[in-house]
Design a protein around this motif. Structure first.
Motif, PDB file in Angstrom:
ATOM      1  N   GLU A  57      46.021  62.068  23.956  1.00 38.45           N
ATOM      2  CA  GLU A  57      45.078  61.311  24.782  1.00 38.45           C
ATOM      3  C   GLU A  57      45.890  60.333  25.606  1.00 38.45           C
ATOM      4  O   GLU A  57      46.519  59.424  25.056  1.00 38.45           O
ATOM      5  CB  GLU A  57      44.052  60.569  23.927  1.00 38.45           C
ATOM      6  CG  GLU A  57      42.966  59.881  24.756  1.00 38.45           C
ATOM      7  CD  GLU A  57      41.867  59.286  23.901  1.00 38.45           C
ATOM      8  OE1 GLU A  57      42.084  58.175  23.365  1.00 38.45           O
ATOM      9  OE2 GLU A  57      40.813  59.924  23.748  1.00 38.45           O
ATOM     10  N   VAL A  58      45.892  60.533  26.905  1.00 39.53           N
ATOM     11  CA  VAL A  58      46.739  59.721  27.785  1.00 39.53           C
ATOM     12  C   VAL A  58      45.881  58.715  28.541  1.00 39.53           C
ATOM     13  O   VAL A  58      44.712  58.960  28.828  1.00 39.53           O
ATOM     14  CB  VAL A  58      47.522  60.601  28.783  1.00 39.53           C
ATOM     15  CG1 VAL A  58      48.463  61.539  28.049  1.00 39.53           C
ATOM     16  CG2 VAL A  58      46.582  61.382  29.688  1.00 39.53           C
ATOM     17  N   THR A  59      46.484  57.589  28.824  1.00 41.75           N
ATOM     18  CA  THR A  59      45.827  56.567  29.634  1.00 41.75           C
ATOM     19  C   THR A  59      46.406  56.606  31.042  1.00 41.75           C
ATOM     20  O   THR A  59      47.623  56.610  31.227  1.00 41.75           O
ATOM     21  CB  THR A  59      46.009  55.169  29.019  1.00 41.75           C
ATOM     22  OG1 THR A  59      45.366  55.124  27.749  1.00 41.75           O
ATOM     23  CG2 THR A  59      45.400  54.100  29.910  1.00 41.75           C
ATOM     24  N   VAL A  60      45.528  56.658  32.012  1.00 40.71           N
ATOM     25  CA  VAL A  60      45.922  56.751  33.415  1.00 40.71           C
ATOM     26  C   VAL A  60      45.517  55.457  34.123  1.00 40.71           C
ATOM     27  O   VAL A  60      44.450  54.899  33.853  1.00 40.71           O
ATOM     28  CB  VAL A  60      45.254  57.958  34.099  1.00 40.71           C
ATOM     29  CG1 VAL A  60      45.738  58.104  35.536  1.00 40.71           C
ATOM     30  CG2 VAL A  60      45.532  59.234  33.300  1.00 40.71           C
ATOM     31  N   VAL A  61      46.361  54.977  35.029  1.00 41.21           N
ATOM     32  CA  VAL A  61      46.104  53.744  35.765  1.00 41.21           C
ATOM     33  C   VAL A  61      45.928  54.049  37.254  1.00 41.21           C
ATOM     34  O   VAL A  61      46.750  54.748  37.854  1.00 41.21           O
ATOM     35  CB  VAL A  61      47.238  52.718  35.573  1.00 41.21           C
ATOM     36  CG1 VAL A  61      46.977  51.459  36.402  1.00 41.21           C
ATOM     37  CG2 VAL A  61      47.385  52.353  34.102  1.00 41.21           C
ATOM     38  N   TRP A  62      44.841  53.543  37.815  1.00 36.37           N
ATOM     39  CA  TRP A  62      44.531  53.666  39.247  1.00 36.37           C
ATOM     40  C   TRP A  62      44.794  52.304  39.865  1.00 36.37           C
ATOM     41  O   TRP A  62      44.134  51.326  39.558  1.00 36.37           O
ATOM     42  CB  TRP A  62      43.072  54.070  39.381  1.00 36.37           C
ATOM     43  CG  TRP A  62      42.446  54.075  40.743  1.00 36.37           C
ATOM     44  CD1 TRP A  62      42.658  53.217  41.768  1.00 36.37           C
ATOM     45  CD2 TRP A  62      41.433  54.998  41.204  1.00 36.37           C
ATOM     46  NE1 TRP A  62      41.871  53.514  42.836  1.00 36.37           N
ATOM     47  CE2 TRP A  62      41.095  54.599  42.520  1.00 36.37           C
ATOM     48  CE3 TRP A  62      40.781  56.078  40.641  1.00 36.37           C
ATOM     49  CZ2 TRP A  62      40.128  55.273  43.274  1.00 36.37           C
ATOM     50  CZ3 TRP A  62      39.819  56.746  41.387  1.00 36.37           C
ATOM     51  CH2 TRP A  62      39.502  56.356  42.692  1.00 36.37           C
ATOM     52  N   SER A 118      41.288  44.870  41.148  1.00 29.91           N
ATOM     53  CA  SER A 118      42.140  45.007  39.966  1.00 29.91           C
ATOM     54  C   SER A 118      42.461  46.472  39.689  1.00 29.91           C
ATOM     55  O   SER A 118      41.792  47.380  40.186  1.00 29.91           O
ATOM     56  CB  SER A 118      41.437  44.393  38.747  1.00 29.91           C
ATOM     57  OG  SER A 118      40.240  45.100  38.461  1.00 29.91           O
ATOM     58  N   ASP A 119      43.505  46.709  38.891  1.00 29.63           N
ATOM     59  CA  ASP A 119      43.856  48.066  38.494  1.00 29.63           C
ATOM     60  C   ASP A 119      42.783  48.629  37.555  1.00 29.63           C
ATOM     61  O   ASP A 119      42.289  47.938  36.662  1.00 29.63           O
ATOM     62  CB  ASP A 119      45.207  48.078  37.764  1.00 29.63           C
ATOM     63  CG  ASP A 119      46.351  47.684  38.676  1.00 29.63           C
ATOM     64  OD1 ASP A 119      46.142  47.595  39.902  1.00 29.63           O
ATOM     65  OD2 ASP A 119      47.461  47.454  38.165  1.00 29.63           O
ATOM     66  N   MET A 120      42.438  49.895  37.764  1.00 36.52           N
ATOM     67  CA  MET A 120      41.466  50.557  36.900  1.00 36.52           C
ATOM     68  C   MET A 120      42.196  51.450  35.896  1.00 36.52           C
ATOM     69  O   MET A 120      43.254  52.007  36.216  1.00 36.52           O
ATOM     70  CB  MET A 120      40.492  51.398  37.721  1.00 36.52           C
ATOM     71  CG  MET A 120      39.688  50.609  38.739  1.00 36.52           C
ATOM     72  SD  MET A 120      38.296  51.546  39.422  1.00 36.52           S
ATOM     73  CE  MET A 120      39.145  52.894  40.261  1.00 36.52           C
ATOM     74  N   LYS A 121      41.624  51.581  34.714  1.00 33.47           N
ATOM     75  CA  LYS A 121      42.200  52.442  33.683  1.00 33.47           C
ATOM     76  C   LYS A 121      41.147  53.411  33.149  1.00 33.47           C
ATOM     77  O   LYS A 121      39.956  53.139  33.159  1.00 33.47           O
ATOM     78  CB  LYS A 121      42.756  51.612  32.526  1.00 33.47           C
ATOM     79  CG  LYS A 121      43.993  50.797  32.877  1.00 33.47           C
ATOM     80  CD  LYS A 121      44.536  50.084  31.654  1.00 33.47           C
ATOM     81  CE  LYS A 121      45.796  49.296  31.999  1.00 33.47           C
ATOM     82  NZ  LYS A 121      46.357  48.594  30.798  1.00 33.47           N
ATOM     83  N   GLY A 122      41.637  54.545  32.671  1.00 34.43           N
ATOM     84  CA  GLY A 122      40.787  55.544  32.032  1.00 34.43           C
ATOM     85  C   GLY A 122      41.630  56.406  31.116  1.00 34.43           C
ATOM     86  O   GLY A 122      42.873  56.417  31.218  1.00 34.43           O
ATOM     87  N   THR A 123      40.985  57.136  30.199  1.00 40.53           N
ATOM     88  CA  THR A 123      41.721  57.991  29.263  1.00 40.53           C
ATOM     89  C   THR A 123      41.296  59.440  29.413  1.00 40.53           C
ATOM     90  O   THR A 123      40.149  59.738  29.747  1.00 40.53           O
ATOM     91  CB  THR A 123      41.497  57.535  27.810  1.00 40.53           C
ATOM     92  OG1 THR A 123      40.101  57.594  27.510  1.00 40.53           O
ATOM     93  CG2 THR A 123      41.994  56.119  27.597  1.00 40.53           C
TER      94      THR A 123
END
Length: 423
Positions: A57-62, A118-123
């Motif tokens: 499960e990876v976390t990605v940053v936008w 702000s930076d957005m995050k999701g998994t």
């Protein structure tokens, strides 16, 4: 290639990668703003691991390097008042819509200034070996319960690719934890004594009590039609007017009651100034100006908002029975003004008055005379204001706080709270 850039990945994930894409975007402001859609360019950098394994499960940053729209020339946005959210498209070896969201963190943004998000995050849970591409899609900008929605108007190129390899060890099942004991019932607390009736606002004495000096008005629900810098809104708020005899005059106190909400953003001290013109009726005519102090302390986002009591002095301009009704409400903050006018008069307090030199406008003296200082709870009356029949019961929902400024923003809710913090 960026390593250790706050990307949380599974054990087998490789170093993080960052890539930027640029795409044409159409942003639609909230309808209440009256603003036209904006055509602009969004620039986004996606951070993701270069390699990972099935099951990770990876976390990605936008990261926004440029938003498609600027802050309109309406208001300054205070710090920590804007929150982005969006969708990242995964394609290739697996397809998925990855929900992305950032914290409500931003510097103060002036009118016409670049929108800083702000930076957005999701998994993303990786389910199949092969290449998985990540492409930014639509996003929203939330400020005080309203959304500006932005969507691509062209095909967007992938911003990152993850090489997913087959997992060397994939557990056949994932153990779950079940509580050993689950209570069958949840105890509830019942007050030992519940009053059968609850008093409502009313006058505190009968006309025969000639020595009375304090007069408590009735709590009334007042329908308002509000004019703001960016649109109109109807709203209703419970209001109560009390009086204290002071010679031939009366010291008035106006309270907004039973309306509670938490602040949607950090509000600077001394930024909000409320006032009202209390409408006179019955024997007397005219208005009485009452106002409250500005907020003495800054209000942090999430803390309850308190509006102080509005106070002023009523000097009667006629002898007889005079009514007092909540009138035009004005809130000024940092150069902007919101004005709310009652669409229907609701009498909160009736006083027996004696004309004073230099008093209010006065009337036709048709009201019955009596000992100065008597009072009775009022009922709906014209009070010099047209009864339009507008009726939107509930809390005062019209006002939103932006840059410490009280204005309407679509569905934003700003409600008044009395001295006691009600939850």
């Amino acid at each position: 290639m960026l390593g250790g850039a706050g990307i949380l990945v599974g054990v087998a994930a490789g170093p993080a990668q960052a890539a930027e894409v640029s795409y044409a975007t159409r942003c639609v402001p909230p309808a209440a703003s009256g603003l036209d859609p904006v055509e602009g360019t969004t620039k986004v950098e996606i951070n993701a691991p270069a390699t990972a394994s099935v099951g990770d499960e990876v976390t990605v940053v936008w990261k926004f390097t440029q938003a498609a729209s600027k802050n309109p020339d309406l208001i300054d946005l205070p710090a920590n008042s804007v929150q982005p959210s969006g969708t990242l498209k995964a394609a290739g070896a697996q397809t998925a819509d990855v929900a992305m969201q950032g914290p409500r963190e931003n510097p103060a943004i002036p009118k016409g200034g670049a929108m800083v998000l702000s930076d957005m995050k999701g998994t993303l849970k990786l389910t199949a070996p092969g290449e998985v591409t990540l492409t930014p899609d639509a996003y929203s900008i939330n400020a005080f319960s309203t959304d500006t929605k932005c969507a691509p108007t062209q095909t967007v190129a992938p911003a990152a690719t993850i090489e997913v390899t087959a997992s060397s060890t994939t557990p056949s099942s994932t153990p779950t934890t079940t509580p050993s004991t689950t209570p069958s019932t949840t105890p509830t607390t019942t007050p030992s004594t519940t009053p059968s009736t609850q008093p409502t606002g009313s006058s505190s004495a009968s006309p025969s009590d000639s020595g009375q000096t304090d007069f408590t008005g009735k709590e009334v629900s007042v329908p308002y039609a509000c004019k703001t810098p960016i649109g109109d809104k109807n709203a209703t708020s419970p209001v109560q007017i009390d009086a204290k005899k002071n010679g031939g005059s009366f010291d008035l106190t106006v309270q907004f009651k039973k309306s509670v909400m938490d602040s949607p953003a950090d509000i600077p001290a001394d930024s909000v100034k409320p006032s009202m013109e209390v409408a006179l009726g019955g024997s007397d005519k005219g208005t009485v100006h009452v106002e409250g102090p500005t907020n003495s302390q800054a209000i942090k986002s999430g803390d309850p908002i308190e509006i102080p009591d509005l106070t002023g002095t009523y000097k009667p301009g006629a002898s007889g029975r005079s009514t007092l009704s909540p009138g035009v409400l004005t809130i000024k903050a940092l150069g902007t003004t919101t004005t709310c006018t009652p669409t229907k008069s609701e009498v909160s307090l009736t006083l027996d008055t004696t004309q004073q030199a230099g008093g209010a406008s006065g009337g036709d003296s048709s009201g019955s005379s009596g000992n100065s200082g008597s009072s009775s709870g009022g009922t709906s009356s014209s009070g010099g204001l047209a009864q339009t029949g507008a009726d939107d019961h509930g809390m005062l929902r019209a006002l939103g706080l932006v840059a410490g400024t009280v204005i309407l923003l679509g569905g934003a809710i700003f409600t008044f709270m009395p001295r006691k913090r009600l939850r």
